[in-house]
Motif scaffolding. Structure first.
Motif: not given
Length: 167
Positions: A43-47, A95-102, A123-129
């Motif tokens: 959450l802190s990384a996303g914010i 757009y990828l950065l926005v998706a990662a933030c969300v 898990a999907l975020f981690l598997a993709g990033v």
């Protein structure tokens, strides 16, 4: 039922006894606290990413992401056999950065509240990033070792999320 208790609760308290009933609540609180603490990292990384994206368009994060995404595009072009122009792909990186933030904000919030979908989103975020941002196979020397360690740590965390989501 006793004051404010539902029918099933009265019999459960009677079977378990008051002391055991308190332990059940304590375990629930501990699980919730664990979810909150674990989710706080994401959450802190996303914010932070969202704040940077909002304030200056994510320039600093994009400077870090662009070479890694370019390397991915080149690898995919080699695999597929047809190269896409990097300039064309680069216009979609934001757009990828926005998706990662969300995903880094919504997933942990849902996970904290006990939703299995939150664990799946993380898990999907981690598997993709992870394979993109920690591509140790393209690094050299000490950077290669650091990226490999980060890749392995995140891969282990992803497996933990997937196991949690399956329960």
């Amino acid at each position: 039922p006793v004051d404010g208790e539902r029918e099933g609760e009265a019999s459960a308290v009677g079977r378990l006894g008051r002391r055991s009933h308190t332990r059940v609540y304590a375990m629930g609180f501990q699980a919730f606290l664990g979810r909150v603490l674990f989710s706080a990292v994401f959450l802190s990384a996303g914010i932070n990413k969202a704040q940077e994206l909002w304030s200056n368009g994510g320039v600093q994060t994009m400077q870090y992401m662009k070479p890694k995404l370019d390397a991915l595009a080149v690898q995919l072009a080699g695999t597929v056999g047809q190269a896409a122009p990097l300039a064309t792909l680069a216009q979609y990186y934001q757009y990828l950065l926005v998706a990662a933030c969300v995903m880094e904000i919504v997933g942990p919030l849902m996970f904290m509240l006990g939703s299995d979908h939150g664990a799946r989103i993380m898990a999907l975020f981690l598997a993709g990033v992870t394979p993109i941002m920690h591509n140790f196979w393209n690094a050299q020397g000490m950077e290669k070792m650091i990226e490999m360690i980060m890749f392995m740590k995140v891969s282990r965390t992803t497996r933990t999320h997937e196991a949690t989501a399956r329960k």
